[in-house]
Design a protein around this motif. Structure first.
Motif, PDB file in Angstrom:
ATOM      1  N   LEU A 134       7.346   3.875   1.742  1.00 53.62           N
ATOM      2  CA  LEU A 134       5.939   4.258   1.848  1.00 53.62           C
ATOM      3  C   LEU A 134       5.730   5.205   3.030  1.00 53.62           C
ATOM      4  O   LEU A 134       5.078   6.250   2.893  1.00 53.62           O
ATOM      5  N   ALA A 135       6.292   4.871   4.173  1.00 60.73           N
ATOM      6  CA  ALA A 135       6.153   5.742   5.346  1.00 60.73           C
ATOM      7  C   ALA A 135       6.815   7.098   5.100  1.00 60.73           C
ATOM      8  O   ALA A 135       6.318   8.131   5.561  1.00 60.73           O
ATOM      9  N   GLY A 136       7.912   7.117   4.372  1.00 61.06           N
ATOM     10  CA  GLY A 136       8.572   8.377   4.053  1.00 61.06           C
ATOM     11  C   GLY A 136       7.713   9.277   3.174  1.00 61.06           C
ATOM     12  O   GLY A 136       7.628  10.486   3.402  1.00 61.06           O
ATOM     13  N   VAL A 137       7.039   8.693   2.198  1.00 63.72           N
ATOM     14  CA  VAL A 137       6.139   9.460   1.342  1.00 63.72           C
ATOM     15  C   VAL A 137       4.991  10.038   2.160  1.00 63.72           C
ATOM     16  O   VAL A 137       4.525  11.148   1.905  1.00 63.72           O
ATOM     17  N   MET A 138       4.562   9.318   3.182  1.00 65.12           N
ATOM     18  CA  MET A 138       3.434   9.754   3.998  1.00 65.12           C
ATOM     19  C   MET A 138       3.848  10.666   5.157  1.00 65.12           C
ATOM     20  O   MET A 138       3.002  11.142   5.903  1.00 65.12           O
ATOM     21  N   SER A 139       5.134  10.973   5.299  1.00 66.27           N
ATOM     22  CA  SER A 139       5.610  11.754   6.448  1.00 66.27           C
ATOM     23  C   SER A 139       4.965  13.139   6.589  1.00 66.27           C
ATOM     24  O   SER A 139       4.783  13.598   7.712  1.00 66.27           O
ATOM     25  N   PRO A 140       4.574  13.823   5.518  1.00 65.50           N
ATOM     26  CA  PRO A 140       3.935  15.133   5.715  1.00 65.50           C
ATOM     27  C   PRO A 140       2.535  15.054   6.334  1.00 65.50           C
ATOM     28  O   PRO A 140       2.033  16.044   6.849  1.00 65.50           O
ATOM     29  N   PHE A 141       1.913  13.896   6.275  1.00 64.69           N
ATOM     30  CA  PHE A 141       0.554  13.743   6.787  1.00 64.69           C
ATOM     31  C   PHE A 141       0.635  13.393   8.265  1.00 64.69           C
ATOM     32  O   PHE A 141       0.863  12.251   8.653  1.00 64.69           O
ATOM     33  N   ARG A 142       0.444  14.421   9.088  1.00 68.02           N
ATOM     34  CA  ARG A 142       0.628  14.284  10.530  1.00 68.02           C
ATOM     35  C   ARG A 142      -0.231  15.303  11.246  1.00 68.02           C
ATOM     36  O   ARG A 142      -0.677  16.264  10.641  1.00 68.02           O
ATOM     37  N   PRO A 143      -0.440  15.081  12.557  1.00 65.88           N
ATOM     38  CA  PRO A 143      -1.203  16.080  13.315  1.00 65.88           C
ATOM     39  C   PRO A 143      -0.539  17.451  13.182  1.00 65.88           C
ATOM     40  O   PRO A 143       0.681  17.567  13.303  1.00 65.88           O
ATOM     41  N   SER A 173       5.384  10.001   9.996  1.00 70.56           N
ATOM     42  CA  SER A 173       4.108  10.419  10.561  1.00 70.56           C
ATOM     43  C   SER A 173       3.678   9.379  11.594  1.00 70.56           C
ATOM     44  O   SER A 173       3.872   8.177  11.382  1.00 70.56           O
ATOM     45  N   PRO A 174       3.067   9.800  12.697  1.00 70.51           N
ATOM     46  CA  PRO A 174       2.559   8.820  13.649  1.00 70.51           C
ATOM     47  C   PRO A 174       1.393   8.014  13.079  1.00 70.51           C
ATOM     48  O   PRO A 174       0.983   7.020  13.677  1.00 70.51           O
ATOM     49  N   TRP A 175       0.888   8.422  11.929  1.00 73.58           N
ATOM     50  CA  TRP A 175      -0.240   7.727  11.312  1.00 73.58           C
ATOM     51  C   TRP A 175       0.197   6.685  10.279  1.00 73.58           C
ATOM     52  O   TRP A 175      -0.653   5.950   9.760  1.00 73.58           O
ATOM     53  N   CYS A 176       1.479   6.608   9.976  1.00 75.89           N
ATOM     54  CA  CYS A 176       1.973   5.649   8.981  1.00 75.89           C
ATOM     55  C   CYS A 176       3.426   5.318   9.333  1.00 75.89           C
ATOM     56  O   CYS A 176       4.333   6.074   9.004  1.00 75.89           O
ATOM     57  N   VAL A 177       3.609   4.179  10.015  1.00 77.60           N
ATOM     58  CA  VAL A 177       4.905   3.871  10.610  1.00 77.60           C
ATOM     59  C   VAL A 177       5.386   2.488  10.152  1.00 77.60           C
ATOM     60  O   VAL A 177       4.641   1.511  10.246  1.00 77.60           O
ATOM     61  N   ALA A 213       6.615  -7.130  11.502  1.00 70.93           N
ATOM     62  CA  ALA A 213       5.524  -7.912  12.086  1.00 70.93           C
ATOM     63  C   ALA A 213       5.573  -9.314  11.493  1.00 70.93           C
ATOM     64  O   ALA A 213       5.760  -9.465  10.283  1.00 70.93           O
ATOM     65  N   GLU A 214       5.444 -10.287  12.346  1.00 70.60           N
ATOM     66  CA  GLU A 214       5.476 -11.676  11.893  1.00 70.60           C
ATOM     67  C   GLU A 214       6.754 -11.974  11.110  1.00 70.60           C
ATOM     68  O   GLU A 214       6.763 -12.765  10.178  1.00 70.60           O
ATOM     69  N   GLY A 215       7.820 -11.264  11.467  1.00 68.96           N
ATOM     70  CA  GLY A 215       9.117 -11.490  10.846  1.00 68.96           C
ATOM     71  C   GLY A 215       9.306 -10.867   9.478  1.00 68.96           C
ATOM     72  O   GLY A 215      10.304 -11.138   8.806  1.00 68.96           O
ATOM     73  N   VAL A 216       8.373 -10.011   9.050  1.00 73.50           N
ATOM     74  CA  VAL A 216       8.493  -9.363   7.740  1.00 73.50           C
ATOM     75  C   VAL A 216       8.268  -7.862   7.883  1.00 73.50           C
ATOM     76  O   VAL A 216       7.685  -7.394   8.854  1.00 73.50           O
ATOM     77  N   LYS A 217       8.714  -7.122   6.881  1.00 75.49           N
ATOM     78  CA  LYS A 217       8.477  -5.679   6.849  1.00 75.49           C
ATOM     79  C   LYS A 217       6.982  -5.424   6.783  1.00 75.49           C
ATOM     80  O   LYS A 217       6.232  -6.156   6.148  1.00 75.49           O
ATOM     81  N   ALA A 218       6.563  -4.352   7.448  1.00 77.19           N
ATOM     82  CA  ALA A 218       5.149  -3.998   7.488  1.00 77.19           C
ATOM     83  C   ALA A 218       5.019  -2.504   7.730  1.00 77.19           C
ATOM     84  O   ALA A 218       5.989  -1.830   8.077  1.00 77.19           O
ATOM     85  N   VAL A 219       3.813  -2.009   7.541  1.00 76.88           N
ATOM     86  CA  VAL A 219       3.489  -0.622   7.856  1.00 76.88           C
ATOM     87  C   VAL A 219       2.194  -0.634   8.665  1.00 76.88           C
ATOM     88  O   VAL A 219       1.226  -1.296   8.298  1.00 76.88           O
ATOM     89  N   VAL A 220       2.214   0.108   9.775  1.00 74.03           N
ATOM     90  CA  VAL A 220       1.009   0.307  10.577  1.00 74.03           C
ATOM     91  C   VAL A 220       0.416   1.647  10.167  1.00 74.03           C
ATOM     92  O   VAL A 220       1.113   2.662  10.168  1.00 74.03           O
ATOM     93  N   VAL A 221      -0.862   1.626   9.796  1.00 77.41           N
ATOM     94  CA  VAL A 221      -1.543   2.840   9.357  1.00 77.41           C
ATOM     95  C   VAL A 221      -2.710   3.099  10.308  1.00 77.41           C
ATOM     96  O   VAL A 221      -3.550   2.228  10.519  1.00 77.41           O
ATOM     97  N   HIS A 222      -2.739   4.292  10.882  1.00 77.04           N
ATOM     98  CA  HIS A 222      -3.773   4.668  11.844  1.00 77.04           C
ATOM     99  C   HIS A 222      -4.946   5.315  11.114  1.00 77.04           C
ATOM    100  O   HIS A 222      -4.748   6.069  10.158  1.00 77.04           O
TER     101      HIS A 222
END
Length: 98
Positions: free
Chosen positions: A30-39, A51-55, A59-68
């Motif tokens: 998911l983060a790879g697909v979103m890599s073009p969306f960046r400042p 992208s710094p907006w989708c990393v 978290a809590e011991g499981v895979k996660a994505v942080v979205v800004h």
């Protein structure tokens, strides 16, 4: 529901009924697909970093994505894509307090 004042959200790789989401590399994909969306927009080679907006994170011991929320301000369709991914796959979504 994500508040409009939230700066970051966390998409956990756990469904709302507690199952681990598969495939195991979903966050990186998911983060790879979103890599073009960046400042500054996509640049040559930008597909080689997240992208710094989708990393992806753990978290809590499981895979996660942080979205800004800057992703939403930059491209609402990209934001909708990420949020629809979470909704369509019944993933837990949380506001990050900060």
């Amino acid at each position: 529901m994500v508040s409009s004042s939230t700066r970051e959200i966390l998409i956990l790789g756990i469904t709302r009924d507690g199952r681990t989401f598969r495939p195991s590399d979903w966050a990186e994909r998911l983060a790879g697909v979103m890599s073009p969306f960046r400042p500054g927009g996509a640049q040559p080679g930008s597909h080689l970093s997240y992208s710094p907006w989708c990393v992806p994170r753990t978290a809590e011991g499981v895979k996660a994505v942080v979205v800004h929320s800057d992703l939403r301000a930059h491209d609402v369709m990209a934001w909708d894509f990420v949020m629809n991914f979470a909704r369509d796959n019944d993933l837990q979504v949380r506001d990050i307090e900060g």
